[in-house]
Design a protein around this motif. Structure first.
Motif, PDB file in Angstrom:
ATOM      1  N   MET A   1      13.038  22.873 110.909  1.00 40.35           N
ATOM      2  CA  MET A   1      13.343  22.729 109.496  1.00 40.35           C
ATOM      3  C   MET A   1      13.892  24.033 108.910  1.00 40.35           C
ATOM      4  SD  MET A   1      12.808  19.580 108.936  1.00 40.35           S
ATOM      5  CE  MET A   1      12.925  19.458 107.165  1.00 40.35           C
TER       6      MET A   1
ATOM      7  N   GLY B   1      17.667  24.577 107.369  1.00 42.39           N
ATOM      8  CA  GLY B   1      17.956  25.175 106.069  1.00 42.39           C
ATOM      9  C   GLY B   1      19.067  26.208 106.116  1.00 42.39           C
TER      10      GLY B   1
ATOM     11  N   TYR C   1      13.552  15.846 104.081  1.00 40.20           N
ATOM     12  CA  TYR C   1      12.821  16.894 103.361  1.00 40.20           C
ATOM     13  C   TYR C   1      11.703  16.311 102.501  1.00 40.20           C
ATOM     14  CZ  TYR C   1      15.861  20.698 104.809  1.00 40.20           C
ATOM     15  OH  TYR C   1      16.513  21.638 105.563  1.00 40.20           O
TER      16      TYR C   1
ATOM     17  N   ASP D   1      13.076  23.018 100.269  1.00 42.24           N
ATOM     18  CA  ASP D   1      14.083  24.046 100.548  1.00 42.24           C
ATOM     19  C   ASP D   1      15.125  23.966  99.438  1.00 42.24           C
ATOM     20  OD1 ASP D   1      16.452  25.413 101.500  1.00 42.24           O
ATOM     21  OD2 ASP D   1      15.547  25.404 103.501  1.00 42.24           O
TER      22      ASP D   1
ATOM     23  N   GLY E   1       6.260  21.055 105.482  1.00 41.82           N
ATOM     24  CA  GLY E   1       7.385  21.724 104.858  1.00 41.82           C
ATOM     25  C   GLY E   1       7.022  23.135 104.517  1.00 41.82           C
TER      26      GLY E   1
END
Length: 542
Positions: A157, A161, A183, A190, A423
């Motif tokens: 992740m 980004g 997400y 993000d 996350g």
């Protein structure tokens, strides 16, 4: 030739008859042709899967990839091939091209094939190291499977980004939707990615299906993010919802998804809400294959609290009662008995003087999480109000889970095999006391000793002059974006509505409370005393 043409009926029957005399290459080619013709051929695919099972060792890697792709297009996962598919993926993981890994993930996702965390993590490991060399199409397919397995792969992740914002302007609208939904589904915040999506979307919004518009609104609302171009972003999507209104009769779930996403960020388009709360539409949601009652309940009650001038359709009272009972039943089984909540309730009873001074319940059932309610007089004394069911309170305590070291460790750190959303986000802390979110004033004369009684209070349901009602929030990691103190949209909505109803919201955040569960009773009581009896509220009560 239309997919239902009699000629194709004859061809399908003949291929089923001859299948065992054909080679695997031919069988795969024919299956692909049926896909191109958009014809469902479950009988033929069943024969293909049986043939592949018998000749598994003869499959080349390209044939294996094509087989998985066909399995996905058939929307059916053959149970007897599941273990063989996993083993083959693991054995040849480094030999597959990145595009083949994307095709494999797409097949697994479309067929809803279960895949072990170990296999998905290995795929994600490789993708995170070579992401820049992967096409956006293949990458999006990996993200679909990551979302389906709820895989907490932070390195992927983080790399996403860095790579994906520059690709957003040249990605089609469905691809952007799946990126955004990844997400929000994994609760991974993000800002760079979301801002890139928001910038690109208005010019592409006409390509949005009802599903796409709904998922965009849900994702931004879920992560409680309003982009720099928020007015353009939201107005373009709301306009598209009006354009696609006819689609919601067939897919009612998409309208509820969209409206909830908007409600999370305090947006209530009244015409669309009126449409969604009409009896005709409510009946469509009741007949849906999805469980939409909770979403309908959250929307309906949110409109009551936040839209005082709204004059459109509303949920019938009997339906709200039915939904309340449904949610309350779930809460009694799954929420009220959580060890961190049971412990806080028990300690507050000791701190305040008994079970009549604290109530473990849902003040707002439509927000689906519990509150510990406490009431204080203007002089700081607790007010007794919970007289209804002391027997149930004792029973609830008896249902509590023992606070073992292992359980506390899992609460604080999270289990390695948990399915918690994942996350990493920028820190956007819980609202501070100066905004009126803290609670309580000290009892006169200082702390109340455990077991001490306050003077009996007046009728429980009525607000007394200068009375302060506290809603203590014993939160857990799933209320926040992972790795941050940023509340998710539903929990922002809940706190906002509690304040609108006059409650002072008091945070008992997991990063403070869970470590304390391992400490002494006096330390926990001291912490709760500080939270409940805060001098800042005395002025407010005055």
């Amino acid at each position: 030739v239309p997919a239902s043409h009699p000629l194709l009926d004859a061809c399908e029957a003949e291929f089923c008859r001859r299948a065992w005399d054909m080679g695997l290459e031919q069988l795969l080619l024919v299956a692909d042709c049926w896909r191109c013709l958009e014809r469902s051929v479950p009988s033929y695919l069943g024969i293909l899967f049986s043939y592949a099972n018998l000749h598994w060792k003869d499959l080349t890697l390209p044939q294996f990839v094509q087989l998985l792709y066909i399995i996905g297009e058939g929307r059916r996962s053959p149970a007897d091939l599941a273990q063989k598919m996993e083993s083959t993926i693991l054995k040849h993981l480094d030999a597959f091209t990145l595009e083949e890994l994307g095709a494999i993930c797409l097949g697994l996702f479309k067929s809803l094939s279960g895949i072990s965390d170990h296999v998905m993590r290995r795929i994600a490991d490789r993708v995170s190291l070579q992401m820049e060399d992967m096409s956006t199409y293949a990458l999006v397919n990996v993200l679909k499977m990551l979302r389906y397995t709820r895989m907490d792969h932070v390195p992927l992740m983080r790399e996403l980004g860095k790579v994906i914002p520059a690709r957003i302007p040249t990605t089609n609208i469905q691809g952007i939707m799946h990126i955004t939904l990844t997400y929000s589904s994994l609760h991974f915040f993000d800002e760079d990615v979301l801002a890139a999506v928001a910038t690109s979307l208005p010019s592409k919004v006409s390509y949005c299906r009802s599903k796409d518009a709904a998922k965009f609104l849900w994702s931004f609302g879920c992560l409680d993010y309003e982009p720099p171009n928020e007015e353009e972003f939201y107005s373009s999507l709301i306009k598209q919802l009006h354009t696609k209104l006819h689609e919601f009769r067939k897919f009612p779930e998409h309208l509820l998804t969209a409206l909830l996403g908007l409600a999370f960020v305090k947006r209530f388009p009244e015409e669309l809400i009126d449409f969604a709360l009409r009896e005709e539409f409510v009946q469509k949601t009741r007949g849906s294959k999805y469980e939409l009652n909770k979403d309908l309940f959250t929307l309906g009650k949110s409109v009551e609290i936040e839209c005082p001038t709204y004059r459109g359709s509303r949920l019938p009272p009997q339906l709200c009662q039915e939904f309340t009972e449904m949610v309350s039943s779930f809460a009694e089984r799954e929420i009220y008995v959580r060890p961190e909540i049971v412990e806080a309730t028990s300690l507050l009873e000791s701190l305040l003087g008994g079970p009549e001074y604290v109530k473990n319940h849902m003040i707002l059932p439509h927000t689906r999480s519990s509150d510990l309610e406490v009431r204080l007089a203007a002089d700081g004394h607790p007010i007794p109000f919970n007289f209804k069911d002391p027997v149930a309170a004792k029973k609830l305590k008896d249902m509590g889970v023992g606070l073992t070291d292992d359980l506390i460790s899992q609460l604080i750190k999270g289990s390695a095999h948990s399915q918690s959303p994942v996350g990493v986000g920028n820190e956007a802390g819980i609202p501070r006391q100066e905004r009126g979110d803290a609670a309580g004033t000290p009892c006169l004369g200082g702390a109340r000793t455990a077991g001490a009684k306050c003077q009996a209070g007046p009728e429980a349901g009525r607000w007394q002059p200068r009375e302060v009602r506290l809603a203590l929030q014993v939160s857990n990691r799933n209320h926040f974006c992972y790795g941050s103190k940023r509340l998710l949209g539903l929990h922002c909505l809940k706190r906002r509505q509690l304040r609108l109803l006059g409650y002072a919201v008091v945070e008992i955040p997991f990063w403070e409370w869970f470590p304390l569960l391992k400490r002494t009773r006096s330390e926990k009581l001291s912490y709760l005393h500080y939270k409940v009896f805060c001098p800042a509220l005395l002025t407010r009560a005055g």
